[in-house]
Enzyme design. Structure first.
Site, PDB file in Angstrom:
ATOM      1  N   LEU A 119       0.760  -0.908  -0.015  1.00  0.00           N
ATOM      2  CA  LEU A 119       0.046   0.121  -0.047  1.00  0.00           C
ATOM      3  C   LEU A 119       0.783   1.348  -0.011  1.00  0.00           C
ATOM      4  O   LEU A 119       0.281   2.224  -0.140  1.00  0.00           O
ATOM      5  CB  LEU A 119      -1.064  -0.018   1.170  1.00  0.00           C
ATOM      6  CG  LEU A 119      -1.642  -1.305   1.153  1.00  0.00           C
ATOM      7  CD1 LEU A 119      -2.585  -1.187   2.619  1.00  0.00           C
ATOM      8  CD2 LEU A 119      -2.607  -1.466   0.080  1.00  0.00           C
ATOM      9  N   ARG A 120       2.099   1.156   0.229  1.00  0.00           N
ATOM     10  CA  ARG A 120       3.093   2.074   0.100  1.00  0.00           C
ATOM     11  C   ARG A 120       2.997   3.114   1.004  1.00  0.00           C
ATOM     12  O   ARG A 120       3.566   4.364   1.094  1.00  0.00           O
ATOM     13  CB  ARG A 120       3.284   2.905  -1.383  1.00  0.00           C
ATOM     14  CG  ARG A 120       3.270   1.899  -2.410  1.00  0.00           C
ATOM     15  CD  ARG A 120       4.736   1.206  -2.520  1.00  0.00           C
ATOM     16  NE  ARG A 120       5.124   0.534  -3.788  1.00  0.00           N
ATOM     17  CZ  ARG A 120       6.198  -0.143  -3.953  1.00  0.00           C
ATOM     18  NH1 ARG A 120       6.916  -0.590  -2.835  1.00  0.00           N
ATOM     19  NH2 ARG A 120       6.416  -0.656  -5.059  1.00  0.00           N
ATOM     20  N   ASP A 148       0.778  -9.796  -5.416  1.00  0.00           N
ATOM     21  CA  ASP A 148       2.237  -9.043  -5.359  1.00  0.00           C
ATOM     22  C   ASP A 148       2.145  -7.644  -5.831  1.00  0.00           C
ATOM     23  O   ASP A 148       2.956  -7.236  -6.354  1.00  0.00           O
ATOM     24  CB  ASP A 148       3.219  -9.993  -5.916  1.00  0.00           C
ATOM     25  CG  ASP A 148       4.719  -9.590  -5.430  1.00  0.00           C
ATOM     26  OD1 ASP A 148       4.824  -9.030  -4.411  1.00  0.00           O
ATOM     27  OD2 ASP A 148       5.691  -9.779  -6.030  1.00  0.00           O
TER      28      ASP A 148
END
Lengths: 322, 427
Positions: free
Chosen positions: B64-65, B306
């Site tokens: 999700l950064r 991924d």
């Protein structure tokens, strides 16, 4: 998959790699280069093929010889040549590769001659530039160095006339060599029946035989009966480490000595893309010997690069001397 | 809110149900199948004729950064991509900036992710501080903060003494450890599978033994410590064989692969397509076939997206320099369907790999359709075709090797805890 260096009509738009090029295009370049070879012997060594065109030598990796021969070739074709040693400027300021290219394209470039340390850089640039710009790959990482391979083919043809009856051995660091990859593609495309690669297992890329070559680890076995011996340069940083124990041991097994050369055909020619490491991959007596055609390669390189540049700009050429 | 999902083809891989029927939801839970509870008066009826109703997808790997890489993607954008993709549960690796190695960071992420009705997020905690492979994290504290397992993400753990101790410590508390098997020295500098394509393109390569050597080490340490280990992103045929043998030996091992490795091989790199710059590298066709077989026969337990959104500029670079990763949350379902279709795998079995099987690895009760279970559901039109383009992807990451590919199967509704969090009128 559409080949990124050909137009839909099958003409050469960019020269990025030898792989996938049909043999008639290779022969067209080689034939055309014969005509340009004559230009070098004129009193005024110029043609008008690229008059008014701007050629940008875009070198992200240092090079003297290749850049110089491209510069001479472009100037003999009457192009305006701009040399950029980009490694030292934009990239160190954080500008991206494509930003650099965009900026130069905005200066009305017609052709980029690109050298870059990373495989695929020339493809990336070619896929990015506008439709009127041609890209020549002057060496990308370990991937390709197509003009070097073409000048090597020119040299072989000059001395051996035909390709269909030859045995050619490529010796040394194939793993890291863009020159070797392009030579292999060129030789197999031109129907050379036997292409051999010779070197230790640490310097052989995996499944290299899938490119159509036979692998030898014993140099004497590999040189037996060959018509052409191509030596590859061994980079300094590979000499002492986990790939090779020492330059002396490398020379012992894979250096080309007069004795080892006797296993090739008596009229075999010896080639090297330069710059040579005397005493590492080649003995001076061979480098300077009767069978060496290494300096001829350099001379032919200019004509071959002129041929490539003029064909990119005009795929249906006729000579237009001054 | 009471919802009646009417006349859909309900597939529940956990119970192997595959039949047209009705589904009744109340107070966030599935209350009945086929026959409504007495006096059930729905606030909303969803006409599911022609649609397939499945448990919401469970994705074991979606980046999700956040925190740290908000310029690549935000929690909002990627949670939205999850809902559009029908993903109702996901776990995120700890390779954020800073890494999820202390409870405060995990609590903040959980707080941000749980702000409203949306996909459930299960963070993985870092196995070592800063993912540096030297000092253990406070696994107990991280577990209490919400970490369901511990992982190094793609960071290597070179020191086998630390690895053994980390596994032993985790095993003490029965915490699962998730490891991506890639021996760091053999992988050093490599960007593509050591094979025909890397040779042709002159790309520095990673041999298959980088995976098998790491796997062999991990499996031996599992035998020594008894740790429960989940193997992330298997890539090779010999790797599948090692997992198969370890499972028949009875080791507490599970494994997953990504949608990219299920469908693609080294040949998809073509002329340096940077979207195929992935870790582990795409390997040979033979490897890909073994991954497909392993996923079909259950040697590989789960299929994951991924999901790794990457900035467009970071992919507009020569292959070696391009950033690693592919966007995938919205492709997990259609690529599962494509695999089932191409290999004649019953939908129920194929969908198990993205629902109940990964839920079992997470140790949660999600991923099934049964009375009493949370109403986390995905409805999709199996016939709707769409094309992957930057515009059709809701994720901020438009980077995927499947750009331009036609997909079949589009999510029409996503429900989490009985809330309709996504509804596509056209699907």
């Amino acid at each position: 998959m559409h080949h990124p260096q050909l137009t839909p009509e099958g003409h050469l738009k960019h020269l990025l790699t030898i792989e996938g090029l049909p043999s008639h295009i290779l022969f067209q370049i080689l034939d055309h280069a014969v005509e340009f070879e004559a230009v070098a012997h004129q009193e005024i060594k110029k043609t008008h093929h690229l008059k008014g065109k701007s050629v940008f030598n875009l070198f992200f990796e240092p090079s003297t010889r290749t850049r110089t021969t491209f510069e001479i070739a472009a100037k003999r074709l009457s192009a305006d040549v701009i040399n950029l040693n980009v490694g030292a400027s934009s990239q160190s300021k954080g500008e991206t590769l494509l930003d650099t290219v965009d900026n130069l394209a905005a200066m009305q470039a017609d052709m980029f001659v690109v050298r870059h340390a990373e495989s695929g850089a020339a493809h990336l640039i070619a896929s990015h530039v506008g439709p009127d710009i041609h890209v020549i790959n002057a060496g990308d990482g370990r991937h390709a160095h197509p003009t070097q391979a073409l000048l090597d083919m020119y040299t072989i043809r000059h001395f051996k006339q035909r390709f269909e009856n030859l045995k050619v051995a490529i010796v040394g660091d194939v793993l890291h060599s863009r020159v070797a990859r392009s030579q292999i593609h060129a030789l197999t495309t031109l129907k050379v029946p036997e292409v051999r690669v010779i070197g230790p297992k640490t310097l052989m890329p995996s499944q290299v035989e899938r490119l159509g070559v036979r692998v030898y680890h014993d140099m004497i076995q590999g040189l037996k009966g060959v018509d052409v011996v191509i030596m590859l340069r061994l980079q300094n940083e590979r000499m002492n480490g986990a790939l090779l124990p020492s330059r002396d041991e490398y020379f012992k097994y894979y250096g080309l000595t007069p004795m080892k050369l006797t296993h090739a055909k008596p009229d075999a020619i010896v080639m090297h893309p330069g710059p040579m490491n005397r005493g590492v991959e080649i003995h001076s007596d061979v480098a300077d010997g009767m069978q060496s055609v290494i300096l001829k390669q350099v001379t032919f390189g200019i004509a071959v690069r002129m041929a490539v540049m003029s064909l990119l700009v005009n795929p249906n050429p006729g000579m237009r001397p001054v | 809110m009471k919802i009646h999902i009417a006349h859909g083809r309900i597939i529940d891989p956990a119970s192997q149900r595959d039949a047209i029927g009705n589904l009744y939801i109340a107070a966030g839970k599935i209350v009945a199948l086929d026959h409504p509870p007495a006096g059930f008066a729905p606030n909303r009826v969803i006409d599911a004729r022609g649609k397939i109703v499945i448990p919401g997808l469970v994705d074991l790997a979606a980046r999700l950064r956040e925190p740290g890489y908000e310029y690549l993607a935000t929690l909002e954008s990627e949670m939205y991509a999850a809902t559009v993709g029908g993903v109702t549960t996901l776990s995120c690796p700890p390779d954020t900036d800073p890494p999820l190695d202390e409870p405060g960071l995990v609590e903040m992420l959980k707080h941000r992710a749980h702000g409203r009705e949306q996909t459930h997020v299960y963070p993985l905690g870092a196995l070592t501080e800063q993912l540096q492979g030297k000092r253990l994290t406070e696994m107990g504290e991280l577990h209490d903060a919400g970490c369901i397992a511990f992982s190094q993400a793609n960071e290597p753990l070179i020191d086998t003494q630390v690895l053994m101790r980390a596994l032993a410590y985790a095993a003490t508390f029965n915490f699962p450890v998730w490891l991506q098997p890639q021996e760091a020295h053999l992988a050093r500098g490599g960007v593509a599978h050591d094979g025909e394509v890397s040779t042709r393109l002159g790309l520095p390569s990673i041999p298959t033994c980088a995976e098998t050597l790491a796997l062999t080490t991990i499996l031996q340490l599992v035998r020594e410590t008894g740790a429960r280990v989940h193997i992330c992103r298997l890539s090779s045929a010999p790797g599948v064989a090692l997992i198969r043998a370890a499972k028949s030996e009875g080791l507490p091992i599970t494994a997953d692969i990504s949608i990219n490795h299920l469908h693609l091989s080294e040949h998809d790199i073509g002329f340096f397509n940077a979207h195929c710059r992935l870790v582990p590298p795409l390997r040979s066709l033979r490897d890909r076939d073994a991954l497909q077989q392993g996923l079909a026969d259950g040697t590989i337990d789960a299929l994951v997206s991924d999901h790794s959104p990457v900035d467009a500029d970071a992919k507009q670079l020569p292959f070696e320099a391009a950033e690693v990763g592919a966007s995938g949350l919205e492709l997990l379902l259609p690529l599962t369907l494509r695999w089932a279709h191409h290999h004649n795998i019953p939908l129920s079995r194929a969908l198990a790999r993205v629902t109940c099987d990964p839920a079992r690895i997470l140790g949660i009760s999600a991923g099934q359709i049964t009375p009493g279970a949370p109403a986390d559901l995905c409805l999709f039109d199996p016939d709707q075709e769409w094309v992957v383009t930057p515009a059709t992807l809701k994720s901020q990451g438009k980077n995927t090797p499947f750009l331009g590919h036609p997909m079949q199967g589009k999510v029409s509704h996503t429900l989490v805890d009985g809330y309709i969090i996504h509804e596509d009128a056209r699907a």
